[in-house]
Design a protein around this motif. Structure first.
Motif, PDB file in Angstrom:
ATOM      1  N   VAL A 385       0.834  -1.205   0.000  1.00 32.63           N
ATOM      2  CA  VAL A 385       0.000   0.000   0.000  1.00 32.63           C
ATOM      3  C   VAL A 385       0.867   1.252   0.000  1.00 32.63           C
ATOM      4  O   VAL A 385       2.021   1.238   0.434  1.00 32.63           O
ATOM      5  N   LEU A 386       0.281   2.324  -0.503  1.00 32.78           N
ATOM      6  CA  LEU A 386       0.839   3.664  -0.363  1.00 32.78           C
ATOM      7  C   LEU A 386      -0.073   4.420   0.587  1.00 32.78           C
ATOM      8  O   LEU A 386      -1.247   4.683   0.266  1.00 32.78           O
ATOM      9  N   GLU A 387       0.440   4.742   1.772  1.00 29.44           N
ATOM     10  CA  GLU A 387      -0.376   5.475   2.732  1.00 29.44           C
ATOM     11  C   GLU A 387      -0.483   6.939   2.308  1.00 29.44           C
ATOM     12  O   GLU A 387       0.409   7.482   1.638  1.00 29.44           O
ATOM     13  N   PRO A 388      -1.555   7.611   2.673  1.00 25.18           N
ATOM     14  CA  PRO A 388      -1.721   9.014   2.277  1.00 25.18           C
ATOM     15  C   PRO A 388      -0.709   9.902   2.977  1.00 25.18           C
ATOM     16  O   PRO A 388      -0.276   9.635   4.103  1.00 25.18           O
ATOM     17  N   GLY A 389      -0.325  10.966   2.270  1.00 25.40           N
ATOM     18  CA  GLY A 389       0.606  11.922   2.843  1.00 25.40           C
ATOM     19  C   GLY A 389       1.616  12.399   1.830  1.00 25.40           C
ATOM     20  O   GLY A 389       1.503  12.167   0.620  1.00 25.40           O
ATOM     21  N   THR A 390       2.637  13.079   2.348  1.00 22.32           N
ATOM     22  CA  THR A 390       3.679  13.666   1.502  1.00 22.32           C
ATOM     23  C   THR A 390       4.868  12.728   1.410  1.00 22.32           C
ATOM     24  O   THR A 390       5.435  12.326   2.429  1.00 22.32           O
TER      25      THR A 390
END
Length: 807
Positions: A385-390
Motif C-alpha cells: 500500500v501507499l499510505e496518504p501523505g507527503t
C-alpha cells in the motif's frame, strides 16, 4: 602488468591452459578499482609521480583476493599483489630495502590458507619490525602505505576477536609505529567483509582505502587507485558503525538454533538514519573521489505510475571523474512504521571533465516504494500500500549528504498490490519486532510490538492448487530432440515420461564432479541417466560461483560481490558478466551458481563478500546485471540463496524467524527485482529454515511467491544436499516427495545428504498414495527442467569424462 601475465591472456582456453581473455582481465581490473571505496583523504592520495613509498604489512605481498568456500574457491592462473603492481606501474618509487625484508619474511613464513573446510585463517600473522627500522624507512620515504587483510567465507563467519573483526595487537603496534614515524600514512584494508574501523579515531591516518576482495586483478586495481591512474569509484553498500554493538542485528545474530529478526525492516541504514545517527562512522552510500561534484535537483514530476527526478551534476574539482547520484524517499508513516529514508533510485554519471555538467534522470515506480501491511493496520492485510501523505525525495552523494528534490502527494490510501498471507511466522514462535515510537521530544524512538503470525492453512492452499496431469500420448515415445526440432510439443513429451524418468529428472547426478562434465564441476542436471539421454535429454553442468568458475582447470577470479555492488554501476557489471559467460562456454559450465543475493544483515556474516548490500535495491539491480550478462551468452546464472541465508554458523539448522513485511520488503525484494529485470533460468534455495520450514521444502516461498506472484518460470534447485524431513501437512510425504510438492524441482547434487543416500523409493511410487504426490506435480518438475534445457540448446556443451554407471 608483467610480460609473464601478459602472455597469459588469450581468447581461447583448453584443459590445463592458464590463459585469460584480455577483455575479461581488463574489465575485472576496472571494476575492482571502481568498487574501491576511499573513506578518508587529506590530499595524500593520489600519490604523485615519483613519490617515495614504503609499504608495510605482509598483505602487500600475500594479497587476499577473495573469501573462502564455494563462492571463492577458484583456481586462478595468477593473482596480482600490491607490491609487485606498484613496482610495475613505475609511478612511484617503492622502498626496495623494506620490500626485500617483507619478501624474505613472507617466503620463510608462508601464508597458509588452510585445507580443512570451515577452519580457514581469518588473518595472517604480521611481520615484527623494530622501531629503528620504521624510523629509517620514514627518513628514506615520503609516505607510508600500511596494508591490513581479512578473510571470512562459507561456513566461516567473522568473529568479535582480534584478527577477525578487530585488529590484532601486532597490527595496532604497526599502525602506532608507522603513524608516529611518518608524516603521511595511507591505510589499505583488503577484505571481503566489514571490520572495525574505530581505530581511525585513535591513529593519525591521512587516507583510508577500503579495497574489497577484487580477484586476480586486485593488486593492479589498487595500484591504479593509489597512483591516480583511475579514481576510487566505490560507494559503501553497507553502513559502517562505530561499534559492532550498535548494529541493529547484533543482539540477534549467531545463535545455533533460532534467529529472531527483531529489527524487522530496520536493517542497516534504515535503522541508523531513523534511530542512531551518532552511531555511524561512515554512512550508507558514502565514498570519496579525487575530484568534487555539485548536485543540483532540477525538477520532480509525477504520473500515475512513476516519479521522475532530474539532477544536474557538475564536476567542480580539478580532475576528471564520475559521481553516483542517489535518490532517497521519506515515506509518511501513518499506520505503518517507516524508516527515515529508503533508497529509491540511483545512477552513475559518465566521466566528467573539470567544469563539465551532465543531467541525470532517475525514475521511481510508485509500486517500488509501497509498504507491505502484514498486520492489517491500514485495513488491507497482505497488501502493498501507499499510505496518504507527503512523499519527500532527496538526492545526493550518500544517505546524508543530500538536497531536497521535491515532494509528491498521495491523497488517499492506494492498494498497489493485493496479495495473500505467505511464509508468515508460526504462532508458536512469535516475537516482538522493532517499530517507530515518538519520544517525549518528538523524535523517533525504538519501540516493539508483537509480530503478526500465520492465520491461513497451507494444506488447503496446496490442495486447491495441485497441477493437473498430462495424459500419456499414444503410439511411439517421442524424443526430446523432436521437441527441439518443433515436431512434438513439450507437453506431449512430458506426458510420455515414465514415473522413473520423471524421478530421474528431479535429481542431479548423485554426486559432485559429475563425469558428464568438466573435471571439478559441482554436478549435473537434466539428462543424468542413460535412459533420459537415450531419449535425447541432454545433461547440463553446474559449477560453483559467483567470483569465478570453480573447476579443476584454471579459471578467472573476479571481484567479489561486494566489490561489484560498490561500483554502483549495473551496466559495467553486465559487461563483465557477459565476458564471464563467454569463459563459461570455453570452460564447460552451463550453470554458474551465483550471484549471491542475500542481504548484509550483520557485518559478521562470513558470506557477505559474495553478497551485495544491506539494501535490496542495490542487491536487486546488481544481481540483475550479473544474471543478464551471463545469460546473454546462452549460459545460465543461478541466483542464491533463496532466502535469508544471513549467517554461516549452523546454517543448515538455524531458523530465521522474520515477519512477512521484512521478508517481502528487505530479504525477498532484491530477488524480486532480479527476477523482474533479468528472468533467470534457475534459482537455488537456501540451507536454513525460514519461519520453521527449510528453504528446500518451502512451498510459500517457491510456489506461492516466486512462481505465483512474481511469475518465475525457471527451475528451482536445492543447495547441495538437504535435510531429511516429513511434510507436516501431508504425513505420507517426506524428503524429496516433500520437496517436489513445495515446487523445488531438483535435488543437488543428487543424494539427500553427504552419507550418499540416493533416490528414495517414495519418489518413484508416492504418486499412488491417496494423499501422496501426484503425477501432475512430478510432471511440473519435469516441465521446468526441460523448458530450461530447451532454452539453452544447442549452446549446451559437453566436456564429459565418461558415462555415469547406471543403478
Amino acid at each position: 602488468m608483467s610480460e609473464t601475465l601478459l602472455s597469459q591472456k588469450s581468447t581461447t582456453a583448453e584443459a590445463g591452459d592458464r590463459t585469460v581473455d584480455p577483455a575479461l582481465a581488463d574489465a575485472s581490473r576496472a571494476l575492482a578499482a571502481r568498487g574501491t571505496v576511499l573513506l578518508t583523504n587529506d590530499g595524500t592520495l593520489p600519490l604523485a609521480a615519483g613519490t617515495r613509498t614504503a609499504l608495510f604489512g605482509r598483505i602487500q605481498k600475500d594479497w587476499i583476493a577473495v573469501g573462502y568456500g564455494s563462492g571463492g574457491d577458484v583456481n586462478p592462473p595468477y593473482v596480482t599483489n600490491l607490491l609487485d603492481s606498484l613496482r610495475e606501474s613505475g609511478s612511484v618509487q617503492v622502498d626496495e630495502q623494506l620490500a626485500a625484508r617483507y619478501e624474505a619474511w613472507c617466503a620463510e613464513n608462508p601464508a597458509d590458507p588452510g585445507e580443512i573446510w570451515g577452519a580457514w585463517p581469518r588473518h595472517y600473522p604480521e611481520m615484527p619490525l623494530e622501531d629503528a627500522a620504521v624510523n629509517e624507512a620514514a627518513r628514506r620515504n615520503d609516505v607510508a602505505v600500511v596494508v591490513i587483510g581479512r578473510a571470512a567465507g562459507e561456513d566461516r563467519d567473522a568473529v568479535l576477536e582480534p584478527g577477525s573483526y578487530y585488529l590484532t595487537d601486532e597490527e595496532r603496534g604497526l599502525l602506532a609505529q608507522v603513524t608516529e614515524a611518518f608524516e603521511r600514512t595511507v591505510v589499505v584494508v583488503d577484505t571481503g567483509n566489514l571490520i572495525d574501523l574505530a581505530w581511525l579515531e585513535e591513529f593519525s591516518v591521512d587516507a583510508l582505502v577500503l579495497a574489497w576482495a577484487g580477484g586476480m586483478e586486485a593488486g593492479n586495481a589498487i595500484a591504479d587507485v593509489l597512483t591516480g591512474a583511475v579514481e576510487p569509484g566505490g560507494r559503501l553498500t553497507a553502513t559502517i558503525a562505530r561499534r559492532y554493538e550498535d548494529c541493529p542485528a547484533a543482539p540477534n545474530f549467531g545463535d545455533a538454533a533460532v534467529t529472531n529478526y527483531a529489527e524487522d525492516i530496520f536493517v542497516g541504514y534504515r535503522y541508523f538514519e531513523t534511530f542512531a545517527q551518532d552511531a555511524v562512522l561512515f554512512p550508507f552510500g558514502f565514498g570519496l573521489g579525487y575530484t568534487e561534484f555539485d548536485l543540483s535537483p532540477v525538477d520532480l514530476t509525477t504520473s500515475e505510475g512513476t516519479i521522475q527526478l532530474s539532477v544536474r551534476v557538475t564536476n567542480t574539482g580539478g580532475r576528471p571523474g564520475s559521481e553516483v547520484v542517489q535518490a532517497y524517499v521519506e515515506v509518511p508513516g501513518v499506520a505503518l512504521s517507516q524508516p527515515a529514508r529508503a533508497l529509491a533510485a540511483y545512477a552513475r554519471t559518465p566521466e566528467l571533465a573539470p567544469g563539465e555538467s551532465h543531467e541525470l534522470r532517475l525514475s521511481v515506480d510508485w509500486a517500488d516504494i509501497a509498504s507491505y501491511d502484514d498486520a492489517g493496520v491500514t485495513g488491507h492485510r497482505s497488501a502493498f500500500v501507499l499510505e496518504p501523505g507527503t512523499y519527500r525525495f532527496h538526492v545526493g552523494h550518500d544517505v546524508r549528504r543530500t538536497s531536497e528534490a521535491g515532494t509528491a502527494e498521495v491523497l488517499e490510501l492506494r492498494v498497489v498490490e493485493q496479495l495473500e498471507e505467505a511464509a508468515a511466522v508460526d504462532p508458536e514462535h512469535g516475537f516482538d519486532r522493532m517499530v517507530v515510537r515518538t519520544g517525549a521530544d518528538g523524535r523517533p524512538e525504538v519501540g516493539y510490538e508483537p509480530v503478526p503470525t500465520r492465520t491461513e492453512s497451507l494444506r488447503e492452499r496446496i490442495l486447491s492448487r495441485l497441477p493437473g496431469a498430462v495424459a500419456a500420448p499414444e503410439g511411439e515415445q517421442p524424443s526430446f530432440q523432436d521437441v527441439l526440432d518443433g515436431s512434438v510439443d513439450l507437453e506431449t513429451f512430458i506426458g510420455s515420461l515414465t514415473p522413473r524418468e520423471l524421478a530421474d529428472i528431479a535429481y542431479g547426478d548423485v554426486t559432485m564432479d559429475s563425469p558428464l562434465g568438466a573435471a571439478g564441476n559441482a554436478g549435473a542436471i537434466g539428462g543424468v541417466s542413460a535412459a533420459l539421454r537415450a531419449r535425447g535429454v541432454i545433461p547440463a553442468i553446474t559449477t560453483d560461483g559467483p567470483s569465478g568458475i570453480r573447476i579443476a582447470d584454471y579459471a578467472s577470479l573476479l571481484p567479489c560481490g561486494t566489490a561489484l555492488a560498490s561500483a554502483w554501476d549495473p551496466a559495467a557489471v553486465r559487461e563483465l558478466s557477459a565476458l564471464h559467460g563467454q569463459e563459461m562456454l570455453r570452460k564447460g559450465s552451463d550453470i554458474l551458481l551465483g550471484p549471491g543475493m542475500n542481504i548484509h544483515r550483520d557485518p559478521l556474516c562470513g558470506r557477505n563478500f559474495e553478497y551485495f548490500s544491506e539494501d535490496p535495491l542495490v542487491s536487486g539491480l546488481t544481481g540483475a546485471a550479473q544474471v543478464a550478462g551471463i545469460q546473454s551468452q546462452g549460459v545460465a546464472a543461478c541466483p542464491k540463496h533463496f532466502a535469508c541465508n544471513n549467517q554461516e554458523f549452523e546454517r543448515i539448522w538455524v531458523d530465521a524467524r522474520v515477519s512477512e513485511r521484512a521478508l517481502r520488503e528487505i530479504y525477498l525484494r532484491g530477488f524480486r527485482i532480479m527476477v523482474r529485470e533479468s528472468s533467470p533460468w534457475t534459482i537455488m534455495t537456501s540451507y536454513n529454515k525460514i519461519n520453521g520450514v527449510w528453504g528446500h521444502y518451502h512451498y510459500d516461498l517457491v510456489t506461492t511467491i516466486l512462481r505465483g506472484e512474481w511469475g518465475f518460470e525457471g527451475l528451482v534447485m536445492t543447495d547441495w544436499w538437504m535435510r531429511m524431513a516429513q511434510d507436516p501437512d501431508f504425513p505420507a510425504l517426506r524428503d524429496s516427495a516433500y520437496r517436489v510438492r513445495a515446487g523445488v524441482d531438483v535435488l543437488m547434487p543428487g543424494s539427500i545428504e553427504h552419507s550418499g543416500d540416493t533416490k528414495e523409493d517414495s519418489v518413484y511410487e508416492s504418486h499412488r498414495f491417496p494423499d501422496g504426490l501426484t503425477l501432475g506435480e512430478m510432471q511440473r518438475t519435469a516441465r521446468h527442467v526441460l523448458t530450461y534445457l530447451a532454452a539453452v540448446h544447442p549452446q549446451g556443451h559437453r566436456m564429459g569424462r565418461g558415462e555415469r554407471p547406471e543403478d
